[in-house]
Design a protein around this motif. Structure first.
Motif, mmCIF file in Angstrom:
data_model
loop_
_atom_site.group_PDB
_atom_site.id
_atom_site.type_symbol
_atom_site.label_atom_id
_atom_site.label_comp_id
_atom_site.label_asym_id
_atom_site.label_seq_id
_atom_site.Cartn_x
_atom_site.Cartn_y
_atom_site.Cartn_z
ATOM 1 N N TYR A 124 -4.662 1.503 7.427
ATOM 2 C CA TYR A 124 -4.197 -0.172 6.932
ATOM 3 C C TYR A 124 -3.908 0.066 5.565
ATOM 4 C CZ TYR A 124 -8.342 -1.132 5.740
ATOM 5 O OH TYR A 124 -10.250 -1.916 5.106
ATOM 6 N N VAL A 125 -2.972 -1.081 5.482
ATOM 7 C CA VAL A 125 -2.494 -1.233 4.000
ATOM 8 C C VAL A 125 -2.604 -2.709 3.748
ATOM 9 C CG1 VAL A 125 -0.814 -0.604 2.051
ATOM 10 C CG2 VAL A 125 -0.320 0.094 4.528
ATOM 11 N N GLY A 126 -3.357 -2.567 2.500
ATOM 12 C CA GLY A 126 -3.615 -4.236 1.671
ATOM 13 C C GLY A 126 -3.421 -4.994 1.393
ATOM 14 N N VAL A 127 -3.208 -6.455 1.624
ATOM 15 C CA VAL A 127 -2.041 -7.802 0.960
ATOM 16 C C VAL A 127 -2.010 -7.006 -0.232
ATOM 17 C CG1 VAL A 127 -2.270 -9.917 0.261
ATOM 18 C CG2 VAL A 127 -3.754 -8.648 2.255
ATOM 19 N N ASN A 128 -0.183 -7.312 -0.862
ATOM 20 C CA ASN A 128 0.202 -7.233 -2.119
ATOM 21 C C ASN A 128 -0.090 -8.427 -2.557
ATOM 22 O OD1 ASN A 128 1.893 -7.165 -3.839
ATOM 23 N ND2 ASN A 128 4.107 -6.444 -2.709
ATOM 24 N N MET A 129 -0.967 -8.396 -3.648
ATOM 25 C CA MET A 129 -1.135 -9.596 -4.386
ATOM 26 C C MET A 129 -0.311 -9.801 -5.509
ATOM 27 S SD MET A 129 -2.837 -10.751 -2.609
ATOM 28 C CE MET A 129 -3.802 -12.585 -3.318
ATOM 29 N N GLY A 138 -1.529 -3.296 -2.976
ATOM 30 C CA GLY A 138 -1.960 -3.400 -2.365
ATOM 31 C C GLY A 138 -2.250 -1.724 -1.935
ATOM 32 N N ASN A 139 -3.628 -1.320 -1.667
ATOM 33 C CA ASN A 139 -3.886 0.276 -1.307
ATOM 34 C C ASN A 139 -3.835 0.667 0.399
ATOM 35 O OD1 ASN A 139 -4.068 0.763 -4.249
ATOM 36 N ND2 ASN A 139 -5.918 0.129 -3.978
ATOM 37 N N ILE A 140 -3.046 1.733 0.780
ATOM 38 C CA ILE A 140 -3.312 2.764 2.053
ATOM 39 C C ILE A 140 -5.038 3.063 1.805
ATOM 40 C CG2 ILE A 140 -3.534 4.786 1.059
ATOM 41 C CD1 ILE A 140 -1.724 5.072 4.213
ATOM 42 N N TYR A 141 -6.008 2.178 3.626
ATOM 43 C CA TYR A 141 -6.897 2.676 3.508
ATOM 44 C C TYR A 141 -7.316 3.651 5.552
ATOM 45 C CZ TYR A 141 -8.446 -1.117 0.368
ATOM 46 O OH TYR A 141 -8.976 -1.591 -1.191
ATOM 47 N N PHE A 142 -8.087 4.380 5.423
ATOM 48 C CA PHE A 142 -7.940 5.354 6.474
ATOM 49 C C PHE A 142 -9.748 5.312 6.752
ATOM 50 C CE2 PHE A 142 -5.165 8.007 3.562
ATOM 51 C CZ PHE A 142 -4.040 7.968 4.563
ATOM 52 N N GLN A 143 -9.165 4.644 8.341
ATOM 53 C CA GLN A 143 -10.328 4.016 8.646
ATOM 54 C C GLN A 143 -11.626 5.265 9.356
ATOM 55 O OE1 GLN A 143 -8.682 0.461 11.392
ATOM 56 N NE2 GLN A 143 -10.134 -0.133 10.359
ATOM 57 N N ASP A 183 -0.014 27.035 13.379
ATOM 58 C CA ASP A 183 0.989 27.760 13.758
ATOM 59 C C ASP A 183 2.094 26.977 13.719
ATOM 60 O OD1 ASP A 183 0.418 30.754 12.905
ATOM 61 O OD2 ASP A 183 0.064 30.526 14.928
ATOM 62 N N GLY A 184 3.605 27.622 13.132
ATOM 63 C CA GLY A 184 4.770 26.830 14.112
ATOM 64 C C GLY A 184 4.800 25.954 12.828
ATOM 65 N N ASP A 185 5.785 25.006 12.412
ATOM 66 C CA ASP A 185 6.589 24.795 11.726
ATOM 67 C C ASP A 185 6.831 22.964 11.674
ATOM 68 O OD1 ASP A 185 7.668 26.840 10.306
ATOM 69 O OD2 ASP A 185 9.598 26.758 12.184
ATOM 70 N N VAL A 186 6.830 22.612 11.139
ATOM 71 C CA VAL A 186 6.346 20.418 11.098
ATOM 72 C C VAL A 186 7.946 20.406 10.271
ATOM 73 C CG1 VAL A 186 5.203 18.858 9.785
ATOM 74 C CG2 VAL A 186 4.191 21.078 10.504
ATOM 75 N N HIS A 187 8.522 18.893 11.197
ATOM 76 C CA HIS A 187 9.889 18.550 11.346
ATOM 77 C C HIS A 187 9.345 17.408 11.205
ATOM 78 C CE1 HIS A 187 11.772 22.369 10.739
ATOM 79 N NE2 HIS A 187 11.265 23.002 11.616
ATOM 80 N N ILE A 188 9.849 16.028 10.255
ATOM 81 C CA ILE A 188 10.056 14.422 10.208
ATOM 82 C C ILE A 188 11.092 14.448 11.480
ATOM 83 C CG2 ILE A 188 11.049 13.080 9.112
ATOM 84 C CD1 ILE A 188 10.204 14.313 6.578
ATOM 85 N N THR A 189 10.260 13.677 12.078
ATOM 86 C CA THR A 189 11.460 13.077 13.384
ATOM 87 C C THR A 189 11.753 11.590 13.661
ATOM 88 O OG1 THR A 189 9.028 12.825 15.161
ATOM 89 C CG2 THR A 189 9.626 14.813 15.106
ATOM 90 N N SER A 190 11.136 10.967 12.488
ATOM 91 C CA SER A 190 11.033 10.298 12.166
ATOM 92 C C SER A 190 11.192 9.588 10.703
ATOM 93 C CB SER A 190 10.888 8.762 13.235
ATOM 94 O OG SER A 190 9.741 8.499 12.875
ATOM 95 N N MET A 191 11.939 8.373 10.135
ATOM 96 C CA MET A 191 11.610 7.870 8.676
ATOM 97 C C MET A 191 12.374 6.998 8.984
ATOM 98 S SD MET A 191 12.455 9.548 4.869
ATOM 99 C CE MET A 191 11.383 10.682 5.242
ATOM 100 N N TRP A 192 11.182 5.486 8.331
ATOM 101 C CA TRP A 192 12.055 4.489 7.943
ATOM 102 C C TRP A 192 11.409 3.920 6.469
ATOM 103 C CZ3 TRP A 192 8.077 6.216 11.035
ATOM 104 C CH2 TRP A 192 6.325 6.065 10.615
ATOM 105 N N PHE A 193 11.641 2.536 6.839
ATOM 106 C CA PHE A 193 11.662 2.321 4.488
ATOM 107 C C PHE A 193 10.886 0.932 4.512
ATOM 108 C CE2 PHE A 193 14.603 5.100 3.797
ATOM 109 C CZ PHE A 193 14.869 6.095 3.321
ATOM 110 N N ASN A 194 9.721 0.961 3.604
ATOM 111 C CA ASN A 194 9.210 -0.767 3.427
ATOM 112 C C ASN A 194 9.693 -1.050 2.636
ATOM 113 O OD1 ASN A 194 7.385 0.065 6.717
ATOM 114 N ND2 ASN A 194 7.548 1.889 5.525
ATOM 115 N N ILE A 195 9.091 -2.653 2.666
ATOM 116 C CA ILE A 195 9.149 -3.835 1.435
ATOM 117 C C ILE A 195 8.351 -4.491 1.902
ATOM 118 C CG2 ILE A 195 10.705 -5.142 0.312
ATOM 119 C CD1 ILE A 195 13.256 -3.502 0.821
ATOM 120 N N ASN A 196 7.636 -5.030 0.691
ATOM 121 C CA ASN A 196 5.881 -5.723 1.583
ATOM 122 C C ASN A 196 6.364 -6.207 -0.289
ATOM 123 O OD1 ASN A 196 5.065 -2.889 2.945
ATOM 124 N ND2 ASN A 196 4.111 -5.254 3.889
ATOM 125 N N PRO A 197 6.891 -7.847 -0.130
ATOM 126 C CA PRO A 197 6.633 -8.559 -0.825
ATOM 127 C C PRO A 197 4.620 -9.319 -1.305
ATOM 128 C CG PRO A 197 7.513 -9.783 1.026
ATOM 129 C CD PRO A 197 7.454 -8.226 0.903
#
Length: 188
Positions: free
Chosen positions: A168-173, A118-123, A76-90
């Motif tokens: 985690y996010v893998g190394v950007n190659m 680099g992919n995202i990995y879930f442990q 139940d309930g409404d989901v709201h974004i409470t925080s957002m940020w941007f990422n740049i990975n060279p």
């Protein structure tokens, strides 16, 4: 034989087409020194508590998917974004394993994803899974016998997941940057 999958971890994958935010994010990087969180190298913007005009449409689309995800979880309930940020990975940067405390769901949306960025990995939340299967031959790798599972970083792809899951996010190659945004939520 009946096999139940107890305590599953849901991961949502959805495509969202919105305007390209690459220029906006690159301009922001020039005026914002960024912060250090889970990023090893790379740039992590300041946190936004509400959308700016440039990404208001995307914010609303993500919230719509968050609420659909929540309903599919029979919550139940409404989901709201409470925080957002941007990422740049060279090249050669990545994000270390982490989770998002004080949030219900978290996620990532990919703005720019060159090949090998680099992919995202879930442990596996079962921290003992690694030693349970150690030394045993795994015939077919699957979500019941792996320590982590990767999802491809793809432009315009949104991943939503419970905030407790280590990821985690893998190394950007790639010689090009990977650009994404991440967020946390609360259910009201």
């Amino acid at each position: 034989m009946t096999i139940d999958l107890l305590f599953s971890t849901p991961i949502c994958e959805e495509t969202i087409i919105d305007k390209d935010l690459t220029s906006y994010i690159k301009t922001m990087q020039k005026i914002d020194n960024g912060v250090k969180r889970s990023n090893s190298g790379g740039w992590h913007s300041k946190v936004f508590r509400e959308p700016e005009r440039e990404f208001e449409s995307l914010w609303e689309k993500i919230e719509a998917h968050l609420n659909e995800f929540n309903r599919n979880m029979d919550m139940d309930g409404d989901v709201h974004i409470t925080s957002m940020w941007f990422n740049i990975n060279p090249k050669h940067t990545y994000n270390i394993p982490h989770n998002h405390p004080r949030s219900n769901y978290s996620g990532v949306y990919y703005v720019k994803t060159p090949e090998n960025c680099g992919n995202i990995y879930f442990q596996n939340p079962n921290l003992t899974a690694g030693w349970i299967w150690e030394g045993h031959k795994i015939k077919q790798k699957n979500n019941m016998n792996m320590n982590s599972i990767g999802y491809k970083a793809q432009k315009d792809t949104l991943y939503i997941f419970p905030s407790y899951i280590q990821h985690y996010v893998g190394v950007n190659m790639s010689d090009e940057e990977r650009i994404s945004l991440s967020f946390n939520t609360n259910i009201r």
